[in-house]
Design a protein around this motif. Structure first.
Motif, PDB file in Angstrom:
ATOM      1  N   LEU A  25      17.638 -61.653-141.081  1.00 29.63           N
ATOM      2  CA  LEU A  25      17.782 -61.159-142.444  1.00 29.63           C
ATOM      3  C   LEU A  25      16.441 -60.981-143.144  1.00 29.63           C
ATOM      4  N   ASN A  26      15.402 -60.713-142.350  1.00 34.26           N
ATOM      5  CA  ASN A  26      14.065 -60.542-142.908  1.00 34.26           C
ATOM      6  C   ASN A  26      13.278 -59.541-142.065  1.00 34.26           C
ATOM      7  N   GLY A  65      14.366 -61.164-135.096  1.00 35.83           N
ATOM      8  CA  GLY A  65      15.570 -60.604-134.487  1.00 35.83           C
ATOM      9  C   GLY A  65      15.318 -59.312-133.744  1.00 35.83           C
ATOM     10  N   ILE A  66      14.451 -58.461-134.290  1.00 37.38           N
ATOM     11  CA  ILE A  66      14.093 -57.215-133.601  1.00 37.38           C
ATOM     12  C   ILE A  66      13.380 -57.536-132.292  1.00 37.38           C
ATOM     13  N   LEU A 118      21.725 -56.712-136.294  1.00 38.11           N
ATOM     14  CA  LEU A 118      22.264 -56.588-137.653  1.00 38.11           C
ATOM     15  C   LEU A 118      21.249 -57.124-138.648  1.00 38.11           C
ATOM     16  N   THR A 119      20.942 -56.324-139.665  1.00 46.18           N
ATOM     17  CA  THR A 119      19.955 -56.736-140.657  1.00 46.18           C
ATOM     18  C   THR A 119      20.230 -56.029-141.977  1.00 46.18           C
ATOM     19  N   GLN A 120      19.336 -56.226-142.919  1.00 47.84           N
ATOM     20  CA  GLN A 120      19.381 -55.507-144.185  1.00 47.84           C
ATOM     21  C   GLN A 120      18.135 -54.637-144.298  1.00 47.84           C
ATOM     22  N   LYS A 180      15.570 -66.002-143.941  1.00 48.13           N
ATOM     23  CA  LYS A 180      16.266 -64.912-144.621  1.00 48.13           C
ATOM     24  C   LYS A 180      15.455 -64.486-145.843  1.00 48.13           C
ATOM     25  N   ALA A 181      15.590 -63.232-146.205  1.00 45.71           N
ATOM     26  CA  ALA A 181      14.888 -62.712-147.373  1.00 45.71           C
ATOM     27  C   ALA A 181      15.403 -63.385-148.641  1.00 45.71           C
ATOM     28  N   ALA A 182      14.591 -63.334-149.677  1.00 43.95           N
ATOM     29  CA  ALA A 182      15.020 -63.839-150.981  1.00 43.95           C
ATOM     30  C   ALA A 182      16.251 -63.061-151.444  1.00 43.95           C
ATOM     31  N   GLY A 183      17.123 -63.758-152.160  1.00 40.92           N
ATOM     32  CA  GLY A 183      18.319 -63.120-152.700  1.00 40.92           C
ATOM     33  C   GLY A 183      19.596 -63.448-151.953  1.00 40.92           C
ATOM     34  N   PHE A 184      19.478 -63.947-150.713  1.00 42.29           N
ATOM     35  CA  PHE A 184      20.661 -64.381-149.974  1.00 42.29           C
ATOM     36  C   PHE A 184      21.021 -65.809-150.367  1.00 42.29           C
ATOM     37  N   SER A 185      22.302 -66.129-150.302  1.00 39.79           N
ATOM     38  CA  SER A 185      22.737 -67.486-150.609  1.00 39.79           C
ATOM     39  C   SER A 185      22.485 -68.401-149.415  1.00 39.79           C
ATOM     40  N   ASP A 186      22.622 -69.705-149.652  1.00 36.67           N
ATOM     41  CA  ASP A 186      22.480 -70.678-148.569  1.00 36.67           C
ATOM     42  C   ASP A 186      23.700 -70.694-147.654  1.00 36.67           C
ATOM     43  N   HIS A 187      24.723 -69.904-147.981  1.00 37.33           N
ATOM     44  CA  HIS A 187      25.969 -69.952-147.215  1.00 37.33           C
ATOM     45  C   HIS A 187      26.037 -68.908-146.112  1.00 37.33           C
ATOM     46  N   ILE A 188      25.239 -67.840-146.188  1.00 33.98           N
ATOM     47  CA  ILE A 188      25.485 -66.691-145.320  1.00 33.98           C
ATOM     48  C   ILE A 188      25.312 -67.020-143.841  1.00 33.98           C
TER      49      ILE A 188
END
Length: 287
Positions: free
Chosen positions: A7-8, A39-40, A56-58, A137-145
């Motif tokens: 996620l980063n 991940g890449i 899978l990413t953003q 993970k990038a900023a803005g994601f919750s601790d739950h994802i």
């Protein structure tokens, strides 16, 4: 089939110098640009090992077309959710005079509030026998994802490998991932313990997982089913670029486990892939 998640995302600039003089202008004509992020890198090495992998990413911002183009050049399969944030750049400076590798890392921008929901929708629609989650993970994601992804994958019967640290790792352990593979520094910081042997054995038994701690070119520490081992790493030549070695290790390990290798043989394949990566200037590759 492998699903890799990070996620980063990163665009990696690698610059090679015969020597570097601090405080001066240093010029080089030897440089390259790659899609990257842990991940890449894992996905690229899995692909080079002949495995089918989807990442899978953003993604967002003006550099997204460049990132996707670089992935396409490598033959990588990418699924992504709109983040409305720019992709970060990271820089590797290779100094041939002392073989040093210097990393300059941009912190990520915060993703949009709706990014997490979009990403989980895509994740829920994907069904794979192997899940590998890597990196921060990038900023803005919750601790739950990340724990949510681990739980859902285990409920589907997937084999889960985690190369993560901190709260993401602590909250995911209760879902019993199959392998956790932080490096030694990340493990000691997460569990606030050193030496690690007793904690590794305790966690391995409690959560029924295999634990592998890499530490650069030093011995690998491993625990499974009440057994602890230290595994030597040997490099036959001076490393060209160590960026992505841990990710190449993860891919080699996962590939070997998928082929039915036992734990020690899978670790040895991870070591082989890490060494191949270290011998190359390009990050996150084995050839």
């Amino acid at each position: 089939m492998f699903l890799t998640v990070c996620l980063n995302p990163t665009i990696q600039k690698t610059l090679c110098f015969s020597s570097v003089t601090p405080g001066s202008v240093n010029r080089t004509g030897v440089h390259r640009l790659d899609a990257s992020g842990k991940g890449i890198n894992v996905t690229r090495v899995l692909t080079q090992l002949g495995k089918k992998a989807v990442h899978l990413t953003q993604l967002g911002g003006v550099m997204r077309p460049l990132f996707l183009s670089l992935c396409e050049q490598d033959g990588l399969s990418i699924e992504w959710a709109e983040s409305n944030s720019e992709i970060r750049f990271c820089y590797t400076v290779l100094n041939e005079s002392d073989y040093s590798v210097t990393e300059l890392v941009e912190e990520s921008q915060s993703v949009a509030a709706e990014t997490e929901g979009r990403l989980l929708e895509k994740f829920n629609a994907m069904s794979d026998s192997h899940l590998i989650i890597s990196g921060t993970k990038a900023a803005g994601f919750s601790d739950h994802i990340i724990p949510i992804m681990v739980r859902k994958a285990k409920e589907k019967g997937a084999h889960v490998i985690l190369d993560i640290k901190g709260k993401d790792l602590l909250e995911s352990l209760k879902y019993e991932p199959d392998v956790i593979k932080p490096n030694l520094e990340e493990f000691t910081a997460t569990f606030k313990t050193e030496p690690c042997k007793d904690m590794m054995l305790e966690l391995s038994n409690k959560y029924r997982c295999r634990i592998i701690l890499t530490n650069g070119s030093r011995k690998i520490l491993a625990a499974e089913k009440g057994n602890f081992s230290e595994i030597d790493i040997s490099f036959n030549a001076q490393a060209a670029n160590t960026t992505g070695c841990g990710d190449a290790f993860t891919a080699g390990l996962a590939s070997a486990l998928d082929d039915g290798a036992d734990f020690r043989a899978a670790v040895n394949e991870g070591i082989r892939c890490g060494a191949l990566n270290a011998a190359l200037v390009r990050p996150g590759v084995i050839r």
